[in-house]
Design a protein around this motif. Structure first.
Motif, PDB file in Angstrom:
ATOM      1  N   ASN A 129       0.473  -1.124   0.296  1.00 20.78           N
ATOM      2  CA  ASN A 129      -0.348   0.187   0.240  1.00 20.78           C
ATOM      3  C   ASN A 129       1.101   1.743   0.022  1.00 20.78           C
ATOM      4  O   ASN A 129       0.597   2.344  -1.006  1.00 20.78           O
ATOM      5  N   ARG A 130       2.584   1.097   0.596  1.00 24.81           N
ATOM      6  CA  ARG A 130       2.785   2.270   0.439  1.00 24.81           C
ATOM      7  C   ARG A 130       3.495   2.477  -0.829  1.00 24.81           C
ATOM      8  O   ARG A 130       3.105   3.561  -1.518  1.00 24.81           O
ATOM      9  N   ALA A 131       3.945   1.222  -1.335  1.00 26.77           N
ATOM     10  CA  ALA A 131       3.809   1.710  -3.287  1.00 26.77           C
ATOM     11  C   ALA A 131       3.244   1.728  -3.487  1.00 26.77           C
ATOM     12  O   ALA A 131       3.666   2.465  -4.602  1.00 26.77           O
ATOM     13  N   THR A 132       2.133   1.882  -3.695  1.00 27.53           N
ATOM     14  CA  THR A 132       1.029   1.776  -4.046  1.00 27.53           C
ATOM     15  C   THR A 132       0.069   3.797  -4.241  1.00 27.53           C
ATOM     16  O   THR A 132       0.290   4.328  -4.715  1.00 27.53           O
ATOM     17  N   ASP A 133       0.637   3.678  -2.744  1.00 26.80           N
ATOM     18  CA  ASP A 133       0.176   5.177  -2.429  1.00 26.80           C
ATOM     19  C   ASP A 133       1.408   6.455  -2.884  1.00 26.80           C
ATOM     20  O   ASP A 133       1.229   7.588  -3.852  1.00 26.80           O
ATOM     21  N   GLU A 134       2.656   5.812  -3.544  1.00 27.83           N
ATOM     22  CA  GLU A 134       4.018   6.649  -3.839  1.00 27.83           C
ATOM     23  C   GLU A 134       3.430   6.526  -5.081  1.00 27.83           C
ATOM     24  O   GLU A 134       3.625   7.572  -6.104  1.00 27.83           O
ATOM     25  N   ARG A 135       3.515   5.416  -5.868  1.00 26.75           N
ATOM     26  CA  ARG A 135       2.870   5.358  -7.709  1.00 26.75           C
ATOM     27  C   ARG A 135       1.791   5.335  -8.200  1.00 26.75           C
ATOM     28  O   ARG A 135       1.267   6.237  -9.173  1.00 26.75           O
ATOM     29  N   LYS A 136       0.776   6.138  -6.977  1.00 25.71           N
ATOM     30  CA  LYS A 136      -0.348   6.289  -7.731  1.00 25.71           C
ATOM     31  C   LYS A 136      -0.914   4.235  -8.382  1.00 25.71           C
ATOM     32  O   LYS A 136      -2.483   4.223  -9.077  1.00 25.71           O
ATOM     33  N   ASN A 137      -0.599   3.760  -8.378  1.00 28.21           N
ATOM     34  CA  ASN A 137      -0.995   2.489  -9.165  1.00 28.21           C
ATOM     35  C   ASN A 137      -0.544   1.022  -8.125  1.00 28.21           C
ATOM     36  O   ASN A 137       0.694   1.429  -7.988  1.00 28.21           O
ATOM     37  N   GLU A 138      -1.208  -0.037  -8.339  1.00 30.85           N
ATOM     38  CA  GLU A 138      -0.165  -1.554  -7.729  1.00 30.85           C
ATOM     39  C   GLU A 138      -0.023  -1.677  -8.021  1.00 30.85           C
ATOM     40  O   GLU A 138       0.695  -1.274  -9.318  1.00 30.85           O
ATOM     41  N   PRO A 139       1.637  -1.817  -7.565  1.00 33.63           N
ATOM     42  CA  PRO A 139       2.666  -2.562  -7.619  1.00 33.63           C
ATOM     43  C   PRO A 139       2.696  -4.334  -8.106  1.00 33.63           C
ATOM     44  O   PRO A 139       3.329  -4.978  -7.978  1.00 33.63           O
ATOM     45  N   VAL A 140       1.956  -4.176  -9.245  1.00 34.58           N
ATOM     46  CA  VAL A 140       1.520  -5.344  -9.857  1.00 34.58           C
ATOM     47  C   VAL A 140       2.773  -6.111 -10.613  1.00 34.58           C
ATOM     48  O   VAL A 140       2.681  -7.055 -11.734  1.00 34.58           O
ATOM     49  N   VAL A 173       6.059   0.422 -11.339  1.00 37.31           N
ATOM     50  CA  VAL A 173       4.797   1.025 -12.583  1.00 37.31           C
ATOM     51  C   VAL A 173       4.210   2.957 -12.032  1.00 37.31           C
ATOM     52  O   VAL A 173       5.489   3.171 -11.586  1.00 37.31           O
ATOM     53  N   SER A 174       3.832   3.374 -13.092  1.00 40.07           N
ATOM     54  CA  SER A 174       4.415   5.028 -12.551  1.00 40.07           C
ATOM     55  C   SER A 174       3.167   5.345 -13.670  1.00 40.07           C
ATOM     56  O   SER A 174       2.449   4.250 -15.044  1.00 40.07           O
ATOM     57  N   GLN A 175       2.652   6.663 -13.430  1.00 38.99           N
ATOM     58  CA  GLN A 175       1.522   7.250 -13.949  1.00 38.99           C
ATOM     59  C   GLN A 175       1.505   7.115 -15.684  1.00 38.99           C
ATOM     60  O   GLN A 175       0.744   7.656 -16.590  1.00 38.99           O
ATOM     61  N   CYS A 207      -5.713  -1.400 -12.522  1.00 36.53           N
ATOM     62  CA  CYS A 207      -3.679  -1.616 -12.307  1.00 36.53           C
ATOM     63  C   CYS A 207      -3.352  -2.987 -12.967  1.00 36.53           C
ATOM     64  O   CYS A 207      -2.872  -2.751 -13.834  1.00 36.53           O
ATOM     65  N   GLU A 208      -4.241  -4.331 -12.490  1.00 37.05           N
ATOM     66  CA  GLU A 208      -3.492  -5.386 -13.355  1.00 37.05           C
ATOM     67  C   GLU A 208      -3.838  -5.298 -14.317  1.00 37.05           C
ATOM     68  O   GLU A 208      -2.756  -5.878 -15.099  1.00 37.05           O
ATOM     69  N   ALA A 209      -4.896  -5.575 -14.912  1.00 33.32           N
ATOM     70  CA  ALA A 209      -4.996  -4.965 -16.594  1.00 33.32           C
ATOM     71  C   ALA A 209      -4.431  -4.090 -16.987  1.00 33.32           C
ATOM     72  O   ALA A 209      -3.936  -4.380 -18.224  1.00 33.32           O
ATOM     73  N   ALA A 210      -3.869  -2.437 -16.569  1.00 34.03           N
ATOM     74  CA  ALA A 210      -3.564  -2.034 -17.268  1.00 34.03           C
ATOM     75  C   ALA A 210      -1.788  -1.928 -17.164  1.00 34.03           C
ATOM     76  O   ALA A 210      -1.305  -1.675 -18.657  1.00 34.03           O
ATOM     77  N   PHE A 211      -1.146  -2.459 -16.513  1.00 36.45           N
ATOM     78  CA  PHE A 211       0.388  -3.058 -16.695  1.00 36.45           C
ATOM     79  C   PHE A 211       0.355  -4.098 -16.450  1.00 36.45           C
ATOM     80  O   PHE A 211       1.730  -4.486 -18.228  1.00 36.45           O
ATOM     81  N   TYR A 212      -0.375  -5.490 -16.425  1.00 35.07           N
ATOM     82  CA  TYR A 212       0.386  -7.272 -16.424  1.00 35.07           C
ATOM     83  C   TYR A 212      -0.769  -7.756 -17.286  1.00 35.07           C
ATOM     84  O   TYR A 212      -0.011  -7.606 -18.445  1.00 35.07           O
ATOM     85  N   ARG A 213      -1.860  -7.600 -17.226  1.00 31.46           N
ATOM     86  CA  ARG A 213      -2.766  -8.017 -17.946  1.00 31.46           C
ATOM     87  C   ARG A 213      -3.408  -7.116 -19.371  1.00 31.46           C
ATOM     88  O   ARG A 213      -4.265  -7.313 -19.550  1.00 31.46           O
ATOM     89  N   THR A 214      -2.235  -6.610 -19.582  1.00 30.33           N
ATOM     90  CA  THR A 214      -2.632  -5.927 -21.272  1.00 30.33           C
ATOM     91  C   THR A 214      -3.363  -5.877 -22.535  1.00 30.33           C
ATOM     92  O   THR A 214      -4.325  -5.496 -22.864  1.00 30.33           O
ATOM     93  N   CYS A 237      -5.119   4.167  -8.908  1.00 25.80           N
ATOM     94  CA  CYS A 237      -5.758   2.729  -8.240  1.00 25.80           C
ATOM     95  C   CYS A 237      -7.032   3.216  -8.134  1.00 25.80           C
ATOM     96  O   CYS A 237      -7.205   4.324  -7.312  1.00 25.80           O
ATOM     97  N   CYS A 238      -8.076   2.059  -8.416  1.00 26.98           N
ATOM     98  CA  CYS A 238      -9.625   2.414  -7.683  1.00 26.98           C
ATOM     99  C   CYS A 238      -9.265   2.870  -5.867  1.00 26.98           C
ATOM    100  O   CYS A 238     -10.067   3.533  -5.440  1.00 26.98           O
ATOM    101  N   GLY A 239      -8.693   2.419  -5.148  1.00 25.70           N
ATOM    102  CA  GLY A 239      -8.669   2.169  -4.458  1.00 25.70           C
ATOM    103  C   GLY A 239      -8.962   1.353  -3.564  1.00 25.70           C
ATOM    104  O   GLY A 239      -9.067   0.961  -1.910  1.00 25.70           O
ATOM    105  N   GLY A 240     -10.297   0.282  -4.210  1.00 24.55           N
ATOM    106  CA  GLY A 240     -10.170  -1.005  -3.549  1.00 24.55           C
ATOM    107  C   GLY A 240      -9.361  -1.613  -2.796  1.00 24.55           C
ATOM    108  O   GLY A 240     -10.186  -1.968  -1.516  1.00 24.55           O
ATOM    109  N   PRO A 241      -8.442  -1.789  -3.127  1.00 28.11           N
ATOM    110  CA  PRO A 241      -7.426  -2.876  -2.829  1.00 28.11           C
ATOM    111  C   PRO A 241      -7.260  -2.400  -1.441  1.00 28.11           C
ATOM    112  O   PRO A 241      -6.983  -3.594   0.397  1.00 28.11           O
TER     113      PRO A 241
END
Lengths: 414, 91, 509
Positions: free
Chosen positions: A134-145, A151-153, A177-184, A209-213
């Motif tokens: 969650n810290r990584a998500t906060d820093e990058r704004k997306n989950e570290p998938v 990951v980055s904006q 996030c998972e779709a945007a970076f991993y399963r494109t 990130c939607c914030g859901g996780p």
């Protein structure tokens, strides 16, 4: 193992604890007064660990024990890690299934798990991997998938390179996030499908990130902050309608966001799977290319159990030419899960791996070559489990198959 | 299609059908909310959640009917046969 | 303020960890508090009195054996726990000790199609087993109310009762043989005779029946071989409203005595509050109105079920019963496992407001001739209790068949009592214990048994177990003393501490 708070502030944590207990006392006591454990055979974690500490029964009983001063958050925080928030317990419990509508009162284990995780965080008890995530998500704004790859904006919309998608507009496609970076391949398939069917949409200016996780893992302040950002972005774009391709986002936008924003939250949330079923039904999307596969469908928990959405994906599968579809009914699938939800794979990857292994094994019994899901988060873990097997089972997303059947796929699922 | 909207998640006004019981949706009996004021309050249950439970119950019961045996016979049909045979015997 | 809990000696804990592995020896408060209650009415205000000292999750019979040997060496109580879904406190620890949670032993080991058995570990659930057997055209027809969640180990421990026992029998009939870890740690296989899949033998003492219903006081089951049967082609459930309970009682007997072989179940409910929303229910039942209801369920091949169905429908119609329709009958039967506890549906305060109530089910076995009198006395006892203490509520009675393979003769007189657990205190709990005792005495006085399927373990009724059994209780004590010389297995249950009192012991010094 969870860490105990190094500088506990008893008055703050006990006030927060009192609020949580008061809010969930009624639901927890109804469960405790029942005592009948219909949930336990349903629970994907219990099926693996067989440890009652991880059962929905215990998740509710802990509230009762805490009310009576016999347990504190420090006693139970690590128990609550063991949940994918699939909702199987809730829908199966007779207190939901037979009287939930009659009394407008149902089992609320998922909410209790979320609330207890949030209480743990507030009390300074962090699960180590969740804290990092969650810290990584906060820093990058997306989950570290992407693991070690950041990951980055700058790259959150790179999946759409070459598609010339506009930014903003009345209808926004939210790409998780998972779709945007991993399963494109998934968002590319969805974009192609929607464009082919004449559905106009744009992307967000700045998609976080939607914030859901974060909400699922107990980081509520972060969840709300991310939600605010996304809603501000939608408003700035003039958006009225949000298309979601991931059931986890669907949950976040239809459950978390209304709780954050109340009646101000006036966006229409459209699940892509339901939209595509309608497009096919209305002839706006034609599926003409046979897909010669023998498939079964994995009912994603957050669609089937949490939302009661199970017909649209099946309608789509039945419309794909060339497909042999071996179904397992949605009630049987109340006990199925990929193990990918609510942070479990982050903190207990071993459990997720075993839950996924069992899910793929069940699919394999049907002698299929393809396991289809409509939840991108499930696909990573199901695919990992499938790759451990000797038989060749592909794990694909439903929209990838649709794109292929519509002749839209530049890299057909092989 | 119309997706999810918060404004759609309304709880219709209840119609009293008997002492202690109301209906908001055809065929689905609910307890009179007046009986849940003191000790246990009703939860906020948006329309999608309510519908989900009703559908889940129907699906569950259907799955139960073939859990133990392949099919369920119709008692009404058998009773009709019994009644017919009794009437025939009387003639 | 959290109650201080005791712990077992560190050395014993170390040995347990060597036996089971560190990850499967749990001493945390949550593990212990969450293994105190079972599905019985629970004095939640005294929760801490019933937590074990340590929880172990063994994976094999050898581990269970070592745990029990350790318990003997250290004089520690052992409390076995399967699903924790029992309705008679068998698995509620009374003296702390080692709680042996067998749920990790959950494998279906073998299906023997030729000899029609399945061999399973005790942590297997019966519904899961039937789902597993479906591709073979088989079912495992042990169906208590807790069918969806109880485990085979517990079915052995309680000598449970099955809703379809009228056709298929109960666990004592369906569990053909099983492996027990005895209170000494020795492992033995018990059945009818020595063959694992033999249903009936005259070789030696038939020890299987001794261990059925032992409530964890004679060891721990670690494997079972069960009978599997051909999946029925069809079922026919039928529910009829009758004019009053006595009319229902008479026709219940008639149905049971018709000689119908496919009869899995008959039942008589004395009052039927409309329980669940059905479409257009109100043309035959008004919500809140008691409607006595009689019915049956048949299972088998279609030729037999249709023929039997016609016979019984005729009987019921001629007795003045009004068929409640296919929708009601199918709904009620399909939901038979799912509606025995709904706290909000059971719970009403005196002012009519909804409250969550635990639904206690008293389950005496009563001869048919005594059912009307017992029912009246039961109702009197509970209504009197409920007048004095608002936390109790008389709900209803129900009659189900008791014996195996044939309904008739004796029945389960089920009494449902709502209990507002959150408001229990020592005074109301004491009143409850007394009421339980009174209910048990009624059963005994009318030639019945205190419990047909849950067990006689709960406070109050357990006091009069010797009254029910007479001298047989003395034999029971001797057996307990012989097999469990150190009283480690579930001590304090069923009054069996008396087996160790000096005036009982043969080797008194």
């Amino acid at each position: 193992m969870a860490t105990k708070p190094s500088n506990p502030e008893p008055s703050a944590s006990s006030e927060a604890e009192r609020e949580v207990l008061e809010k969930w006392s009624a639901a927890a006591n109804v469960c405790f007064s029942s005592g009948h454990k219909y949930c336990q055979p349903m629970c994907p974690v219990m099926q693996v660990t067989r440890n009652e500490n991880h059962s929905p029964t215990a998740f509710n009983a802990n509230v009762v024990a805490m009310e009576r001063g016999e347990l504190g958050i420090e006693d139970v925080a690590s128990d609550y890690v063991h949940c994918t928030q699939c909702g199987g317990c809730e829908i199966r419990c007779p207190n939901t299934l037979f009287t939930g509508d009659m009394y407008r009162f149902r089992l609320r284990t998922v909410d209790i798990v979320k609330a207890m995780r949030a209480l743990a965080v507030e009390s300074g008890i962090h699960q180590p991997a969740w804290e990092v995530w969650n810290r990584a998500t906060d820093e990058r704004k997306n989950e570290p998938v992407l693991g070690d790859l950041e990951v980055s904006q700058e790259r959150v919309a790179s999946w759409a390179d070459g598609l010339d998608l506009p930014i903003g507009g009345e209808t926004i496609l939210f790409c998780d996030c998972e779709a945007a970076f991993y399963r494109t391949s998934l968002p590319r398939s969805v974009a192609a499908i929607l464009s082919c069917a004449g559905v106009d949409f744009g992307l967000m200016r700045e998609q976080w990130c939607c914030g859901g996780p974060a909400a699922e893992m107990g980081y509520m302040e972060q969840a709300r902050r991310f939600a605010q950002h996304n809603v501000d972005d939608w408003r700035a774009s003039g958006a009225k309608r949000i298309l979601v391709l991931d059931p986890h986002d669907y949950i976040a936008f239809t459950e978390d966001y209304p709780r954050f924003f109340g009646n101000e939250f006036d966006f229409e949330i459209v699940l892509v799977v339901e939209l595509v079923a309608e497009l096919i039904r209305n002839g706006k999307l034609e599926l003409t290319q046979p897909v010669e596969r023998v498939v079964t469908y994995h009912d994603a928990c957050r669609l089937n159990k949490r939302k009661g959405i199970y017909e649209a994906p099946r309608e789509i599968l039945r419309a794909i030419p060339g497909l042999t579809f071996r179904d397992v009914d949605r009630v049987t699938q109340w006990a199925y899960c990929s193990g990918g939800g609510a942070g479990l794979p982050i903190e207990r990857p071993d459990l997720t791996a075993e839950i996924s292994r069992r899910r793929v094994e069940k699919a394999a019994e049907l002698e299929i070559d393809t396991l289809v899901s409509a939840c991108v988060w499930s696909e990573r873990y199901l695919a990992a489990a499938a790759s451990e097997r000797e038989d060749a089972i592909d794990v694909v997303d439903l929209m990838e198959l649709v794109a292929q059947a519509a002749g839209l796929s530049s890299d057909p699922v092989s | 299609m119309r997706g999810w909207l918060l404004a759609d998640q309304i709880t219709p006004e209840p119609t009293r059908v008997a002492n202690g019981w109301v209906m908001r949706r055809d065929g689905v009996l609910e307890v009179d909310p007046e009986l849940m004021r003191t000790y246990v309050r009703q939860q906020d249950m948006p329309r999608w959640d309510f519908e989900r439970i009703v559908t889940a119950r129907q699906d569950y019961l259907q799955s139960m009917e073939t859990h133990m045996a392949d099919r369920v016979l119709s008692g009404a049909e058998i009773l009709q046969q019994v009644t017919r045979e009794a009437a025939d015997a009387d003639r | 303020m959290a109650t201080a809990l005791r712990s077992i000696p560190d050395a014993a804990l170390g040995e347990l960890r060597s036996i089971c592995g560190e990850a499967f020896v749990l001493t945390d408060r949550s593990a212990r508090f969450n293994r105190a209650r079972v599905s019985t009415a629970f004095p939640v205000h005294r929760w801490a009195d019933f937590v074990p000292d340590v929880v172990v999750l063994p994976a094999t019979a050898a581990e269970v054996s070592d745990i029990v040997r350790l318990a003997n060496a250290w004089s520690l109580p052992v409390v076995p726990r399967a699903g924790g879904t029992g309705i008679s406190d068998g698995a509620r620890p009374l003296r702390g000790g080692i709680l042996v949670d067998i749920k990790r032993m959950d494998q279906i080991l073998e299906v023997d199609l030729a000899n029609r058995t399945a061999t399973v570990q005790p942590g297997v659930n019966m519904r899961v087993l039937t789902d597993y057997l479906r591709p073979f055209g088989l079912i495992y027809p042990d169906q208590p109310g807790s069918y969806s969640q109880s485990l085979i180990g517990g079915r052995i421990g309680t000598n449970g009762w099955s809703m379809v026992g009228g056709r298929y029998g109960h666990p004592r009939d369906l569990v053909v043989s099983f492996e027990m870890v005895l209170p000494t740690g020795d492992i033995v296989r018990v059945g009818d005779g020595g063959g694992k899949s033999i249903r009936k033998s005259s070789s030696g003492y038939q020890l299987k029946h001794l261990f059925m219903g032992h409530q964890g006081t004679l060891g721990i089951a670690t494997e079972a071989t069960v009978e599997v049967v051909t999946r029925p082609e069809c079922e026919l459930p039928a529910y009829f409203a009758v004019e009053d309970w006595m009319a229902g009682y008479r026709v219940l007997g008639t149905i049971a005595h018709e000689g119908v072989a496919t009869l899995s179940r008959v039942f008589l409910y004395d009052g039927w509050r409309l329980e669940y929303p059905l479409s257009e229910p109100l043309d035959f039942i008004s919500p809140g109105q008691a409607v006595p209801c009689v019915g049956f369920a048949l299972h088998g091949i279609e030729e037999e079920v249709r023929g039997a169905g016609k016979r019984l429908m005729r009987v019921l119609s001629q007795a003045g019963g009004r068929y409640l329709g296919d929708e009601v009958s199918r709904f009620e039967w399909a939901s038979r496992y799912d509606r025995y506890i709904q706290p909000l549906h059971l719970g009403r305060a005196r002012d009519g407001q909804v409250i969550p109530m635990y639904g206690h089910a008293q389950d005496a076995a009563i001869p048919y001739s005594e059912l009307p009198t017992v029912r009246q006395k039961y109702e009197q006892i509970v209504r009197s209790l409920s007048e004095r203490h608002e936390v109790f509520l008389f709900e209803e009675t129900a009659v189900h068949p008791n014996g195996a393979f044939r309904a008739g003769g004796d029945y389960n007189m089920e009494l449902r009592v709502g209990i507002w657990e959150q408001r229990l205190n020592d005074e109301s709990w004491a009143a409850w214990v007394k009421a339980k005792r009174d209910l048990a005495i009624v059963a005994i006085e009318h030639g019945g048994s205190i419990s047909n399927g849950h067990g006689t373990v709960c406070d109050g009724e357990v006091d009069v177990l010797p009254l029910e059994l007479g001298h047989a209780f003395e034999v029971m004590k001797k057996i307990k003393r012989t097999l469990d010389p150190n009283n480690v297995m579930n001590p304090g249950k069923m009054g069996l501490d008396a087996a160790y009192e000096s005036e009982f012991r043969d080797d008194d010094t």
